[in-house]
Design a protein around this motif. Structure first.
Motif, PDB file in Angstrom:
ATOM      1  N   ALA A  17       0.835  -1.201   0.000  1.00 15.00           N
ATOM      2  CA  ALA A  17       0.000   0.000   0.000  1.00 15.00           C
ATOM      3  C   ALA A  17       0.870   1.252   0.000  1.00 15.00           C
ATOM      4  O   ALA A  17       2.105   1.179   0.072  1.00 15.00           O
ATOM      5  CB  ALA A  17      -0.915   0.000   1.226  1.00 15.00           C
ATOM      6  N   ARG A  18       0.225   2.399  -0.057  1.00 13.56           N
ATOM      7  CA  ARG A  18       0.951   3.670  -0.071  1.00 13.56           C
ATOM      8  C   ARG A  18       1.598   3.978   1.271  1.00 13.56           C
ATOM      9  O   ARG A  18       2.581   4.712   1.326  1.00 13.56           O
ATOM     10  CB  ARG A  18      -0.016   4.816  -0.399  1.00 13.56           C
ATOM     11  CG  ARG A  18      -0.611   4.783  -1.781  1.00 13.56           C
ATOM     12  CD  ARG A  18      -1.605   5.939  -1.933  1.00 13.56           C
ATOM     13  NE  ARG A  18      -2.307   5.905  -3.194  1.00 13.56           N
ATOM     14  CZ  ARG A  18      -1.911   6.521  -4.305  1.00 13.56           C
ATOM     15  NH1 ARG A  18      -0.776   7.213  -4.303  1.00 13.56           N
ATOM     16  NH2 ARG A  18      -2.612   6.446  -5.421  1.00 13.56           N
ATOM     17  N   GLU A  19       0.999   3.441   2.342  1.00 15.45           N
ATOM     18  CA  GLU A  19       1.407   3.880   3.665  1.00 15.45           C
ATOM     19  C   GLU A  19       1.924   2.729   4.525  1.00 15.45           C
ATOM     20  O   GLU A  19       1.825   1.565   4.163  1.00 15.45           O
ATOM     21  CB  GLU A  19       0.237   4.564   4.387  1.00 15.45           C
ATOM     22  CG  GLU A  19      -0.985   3.699   4.584  1.00 15.45           C
ATOM     23  CD  GLU A  19      -2.032   3.885   3.487  1.00 15.45           C
ATOM     24  OE1 GLU A  19      -1.736   4.535   2.467  1.00 15.45           O
ATOM     25  OE2 GLU A  19      -3.126   3.344   3.642  1.00 15.45           O
ATOM     26  N   ALA A  20       2.451   3.098   5.674  1.00 15.22           N
ATOM     27  CA  ALA A  20       2.876   2.126   6.669  1.00 15.22           C
ATOM     28  C   ALA A  20       1.658   1.427   7.269  1.00 15.22           C
ATOM     29  O   ALA A  20       0.523   1.922   7.169  1.00 15.22           O
ATOM     30  CB  ALA A  20       3.685   2.821   7.761  1.00 15.22           C
ATOM     31  N   ILE A  21       1.885   0.269   7.891  1.00 18.82           N
ATOM     32  CA  ILE A  21       0.782  -0.465   8.508  1.00 18.82           C
ATOM     33  C   ILE A  21       0.957  -0.498  10.016  1.00 18.82           C
ATOM     34  O   ILE A  21       2.030  -0.223  10.551  1.00 18.82           O
ATOM     35  CB  ILE A  21       0.663  -1.898   7.938  1.00 18.82           C
ATOM     36  CG1 ILE A  21       1.926  -2.727   8.235  1.00 18.82           C
ATOM     37  CG2 ILE A  21       0.362  -1.852   6.452  1.00 18.82           C
ATOM     38  CD1 ILE A  21       1.765  -4.213   7.964  1.00 18.82           C
ATOM     39  N   ILE A  39       4.866 -10.891   1.548  1.00  4.68           N
ATOM     40  CA  ILE A  39       5.141  -9.467   1.375  1.00  4.68           C
ATOM     41  C   ILE A  39       5.666  -9.278  -0.041  1.00  4.68           C
ATOM     42  O   ILE A  39       6.617  -9.945  -0.451  1.00  4.68           O
ATOM     43  CB  ILE A  39       6.172  -8.985   2.421  1.00  4.68           C
ATOM     44  CG1 ILE A  39       5.617  -9.189   3.829  1.00  4.68           C
ATOM     45  CG2 ILE A  39       6.553  -7.534   2.189  1.00  4.68           C
ATOM     46  CD1 ILE A  39       4.292  -8.513   4.077  1.00  4.68           C
ATOM     47  N   MET A  40       5.055  -8.339  -0.786  1.00  4.92           N
ATOM     48  CA  MET A  40       5.282  -8.291  -2.228  1.00  4.92           C
ATOM     49  C   MET A  40       5.792  -6.929  -2.692  1.00  4.92           C
ATOM     50  O   MET A  40       5.025  -6.102  -3.193  1.00  4.92           O
ATOM     51  CB  MET A  40       3.979  -8.658  -2.937  1.00  4.92           C
ATOM     52  CG  MET A  40       3.484 -10.051  -2.566  1.00  4.92           C
ATOM     53  SD  MET A  40       1.938 -10.526  -3.346  1.00  4.92           S
ATOM     54  CE  MET A  40       0.787  -9.391  -2.554  1.00  4.92           C
ATOM     55  N   PRO A  41       7.107  -6.687  -2.567  1.00  2.00           N
ATOM     56  CA  PRO A  41       7.697  -5.500  -3.175  1.00  2.00           C
ATOM     57  C   PRO A  41       7.682  -5.639  -4.699  1.00  2.00           C
ATOM     58  O   PRO A  41       7.621  -6.754  -5.228  1.00  2.00           O
ATOM     59  CB  PRO A  41       9.125  -5.485  -2.629  1.00  2.00           C
ATOM     60  CG  PRO A  41       9.402  -6.901  -2.254  1.00  2.00           C
ATOM     61  CD  PRO A  41       8.099  -7.521  -1.881  1.00  2.00           C
ATOM     62  N   LYS A  70      10.191  -3.995   4.898  1.00  4.69           N
ATOM     63  CA  LYS A  70      10.720  -4.248   6.244  1.00  4.69           C
ATOM     64  C   LYS A  70       9.721  -3.814   7.310  1.00  4.69           C
ATOM     65  O   LYS A  70       9.499  -4.544   8.296  1.00  4.69           O
ATOM     66  CB  LYS A  70      12.043  -3.503   6.426  1.00  4.69           C
ATOM     67  CG  LYS A  70      12.697  -3.789   7.776  1.00  4.69           C
ATOM     68  CD  LYS A  70      14.040  -3.088   7.929  1.00  4.69           C
ATOM     69  CE  LYS A  70      14.661  -3.410   9.279  1.00  4.69           C
ATOM     70  NZ  LYS A  70      15.940  -2.687   9.480  1.00  4.69           N
ATOM     71  N   GLN A  71       9.090  -2.669   7.119  1.00  3.06           N
ATOM     72  CA  GLN A  71       8.111  -2.190   8.104  1.00  3.06           C
ATOM     73  C   GLN A  71       6.910  -3.146   8.182  1.00  3.06           C
ATOM     74  O   GLN A  71       6.429  -3.460   9.284  1.00  3.06           O
ATOM     75  CB  GLN A  71       7.659  -0.767   7.745  1.00  3.06           C
ATOM     76  CG  GLN A  71       6.924  -0.048   8.862  1.00  3.06           C
ATOM     77  CD  GLN A  71       5.416  -0.223   8.833  1.00  3.06           C
ATOM     78  OE1 GLN A  71       4.834  -0.512   7.802  1.00  3.06           O
ATOM     79  NE2 GLN A  71       4.784  -0.028  10.003  1.00  3.06           N
ATOM     80  N   TYR A  72       6.448  -3.622   7.042  1.00  9.94           N
ATOM     81  CA  TYR A  72       5.335  -4.574   7.027  1.00  9.94           C
ATOM     82  C   TYR A  72       5.711  -5.848   7.774  1.00  9.94           C
ATOM     83  O   TYR A  72       4.926  -6.379   8.574  1.00  9.94           O
ATOM     84  CB  TYR A  72       4.957  -4.912   5.584  1.00  9.94           C
ATOM     85  CG  TYR A  72       4.163  -3.861   4.855  1.00  9.94           C
ATOM     86  CD1 TYR A  72       4.168  -2.528   5.265  1.00  9.94           C
ATOM     87  CD2 TYR A  72       3.387  -4.194   3.753  1.00  9.94           C
ATOM     88  CE1 TYR A  72       3.433  -1.571   4.589  1.00  9.94           C
ATOM     89  CE2 TYR A  72       2.638  -3.249   3.069  1.00  9.94           C
ATOM     90  CZ  TYR A  72       2.676  -1.937   3.487  1.00  9.94           C
ATOM     91  OH  TYR A  72       1.944  -0.996   2.822  1.00  9.94           O
ATOM     92  N   ALA A 126      15.201 -10.388   3.128  1.00  8.91           N
ATOM     93  CA  ALA A 126      14.708 -11.646   3.706  1.00  8.91           C
ATOM     94  C   ALA A 126      15.659 -12.164   4.776  1.00  8.91           C
ATOM     95  O   ALA A 126      15.217 -12.642   5.833  1.00  8.91           O
ATOM     96  CB  ALA A 126      14.509 -12.682   2.602  1.00  8.91           C
ATOM     97  N   GLN A 127      16.955 -12.065   4.525  1.00 11.83           N
ATOM     98  CA  GLN A 127      17.926 -12.511   5.519  1.00 11.83           C
ATOM     99  C   GLN A 127      17.935 -11.585   6.730  1.00 11.83           C
ATOM    100  O   GLN A 127      17.963 -12.045   7.881  1.00 11.83           O
ATOM    101  CB  GLN A 127      19.323 -12.594   4.894  1.00 11.83           C
ATOM    102  CG  GLN A 127      20.397 -13.084   5.832  1.00 11.83           C
ATOM    103  CD  GLN A 127      20.173 -14.509   6.327  1.00 11.83           C
ATOM    104  OE1 GLN A 127      19.459 -15.297   5.695  1.00 11.83           O
ATOM    105  NE2 GLN A 127      20.747 -14.845   7.471  1.00 11.83           N
ATOM    106  N   GLU A 128      17.892 -10.288   6.468  1.00 11.94           N
ATOM    107  CA  GLU A 128      17.917  -9.299   7.554  1.00 11.94           C
ATOM    108  C   GLU A 128      16.734  -9.494   8.505  1.00 11.94           C
ATOM    109  O   GLU A 128      16.876  -9.362   9.727  1.00 11.94           O
ATOM    110  CB  GLU A 128      17.876  -7.894   6.945  1.00 11.94           C
ATOM    111  CG  GLU A 128      17.830  -6.757   7.953  1.00 11.94           C
ATOM    112  CD  GLU A 128      17.606  -5.400   7.294  1.00 11.94           C
ATOM    113  OE1 GLU A 128      17.346  -4.442   8.038  1.00 11.94           O
ATOM    114  OE2 GLU A 128      17.678  -5.303   6.058  1.00 11.94           O
TER     115      GLU A 128
END
Length: 318
Positions: A17-21, A39-41, A70-72, A126-128
């Motif tokens: 989405a446009r924003e953080a969750i 999670i789909m970048p 990362k935030q998601y 993914a590793q991080e």
């Protein structure tokens, strides 16, 4: 034969989405009984023969970028939701990614370099974040077919960075020919198989329609000794939902919630009890649960539709 983990992957494809969750966006994922989220970048191509993938830029929606992903992941982790990182490509005007094909060797090399940059960005993420699964590509049949050596080398390179499980999301009519399943942990299939020609398919119709496909799916699992993961699955709430389940055209204007529910239940009944089947990710789940789906929506999302309760009943029992 390699068996799937005893706990099924009960996943949602969590749309960028446009924003953080925050909590109000992740609580509905918990409520439906999901234990995984994809999670789909995104990366973007100008057209099917253009080699440069634009990705992780400030012109993209937040959820489509590395920092957004990362935030998601961090927010979903707070709810004990496991993660599959599933980077995807969008070709302008919605052209099918399976048809991406370069016209000369130089452009193929440029595409390979660009794709490596794109996928390694998210292998690092993914590793991080210690994501449980990384999907190395989605529906890229022509690219895979034309450049198999590149893909084998790419998998080797990914494994130097990322230590979790790997899959690839092959289209439903592609997975039989994917050449590198033996190097991955799951046979990934976007499971839009045709299962019924009926306007409102019954559960029995769809279960019967699965039998020939299921035999092939199981045989590929046995050939490579790998469990099968439905990297995407789902049906639209339209008439004839089981006929061509991959069609996303807005020109389809019917509403049919019974067909969607029946087709989804049949898929669960056919696959979720198989020990060679790992689970799957429903297509697709939007962050703003209270504003999407509902009784006038005929797209794929199960949110605020009868099929949401079908999913919940299976996810909470498996």
């Amino acid at each position: 034969m390699s068996k799937a983990p005893s706990e099924k992957i009960n996943g949602v494809s969590f749309v960028a989405a446009r924003e953080a969750i925050e909590d109000r966006h992740t609580n509905p994922v918990v409520n439906v009984g999901a234990n995984y989220a994809a999670i789909m970048p995104f990366g973007f191509l100008k057209n099917l023969d253009h080699p440069e993938i634009i990705h992780n830029t400030d012109r993209q929606w937040f959820g489509e970028t590395r920092s957004g992903g990362k935030q998601y992941i961090e927010e979903l982790r707070k709810k004990n939701i496991k993660i599959m990182v599933k980077p995807q490509i969008w070709v302008w005007n919605g052209e099918f990614t399976g048809l991406i094909t370069m016209t000369n060797e130089e452009n193929w090399k440029d595409l390979e370099n660009s794709y490596t940059s794109f996928i390694m960005e998210y292998a690092e993420l993914a590793q991080e974040t210690k994501a449980e699964i990384l999907c190395i590509g989605t529906e890229l049949e022509n690219f895979v077919k034309a450049r198999p050596d590149y893909w084998h080398d790419l998998i080797t390179k990914i494994k130097t960075i990322y230590k979790g499980k790997l899959t690839y999301a092959a289209n439903w009519d592609e997975f039989k020919r994917t050449p590198f399943w033996g190097a991955l942990d799951f046979i990934g299939v976007d499971a839009y198989f045709p299962v019924s020609n009926n306007q409102t398919p019954s559960v029995a119709d769809c279960k019967a329609g699965w039998q020939a496909h299921k035999t092939v799916i199981k045989s590929v699992s046995e050939k490579y000794d790998r469990p099968v993961l439905f990297t995407e699955y789902g049906y639209r709430s339209v008439d004839f939902t089981g006929k061509e389940p991959w069609v996303s055209s807005r020109s389809m204007t019917s509403l049919n919630f019974d067909g969607q529910s029946n087709a989804t239940q049949a898929l669960f009944e056919e696959f979720w009890n198989e020990d060679w089947f790992a689970g799957g990710f429903i297509w697709k789940w939007f962050h703003a649960h209270d504003k999407v789906g509902g009784d006038k929506d005929n797209q794929f999302t199960p949110q605020n539709k009868p099929v949401e309760f079908v999913i919940q009943s299976f996810y909470k029992s498996k």
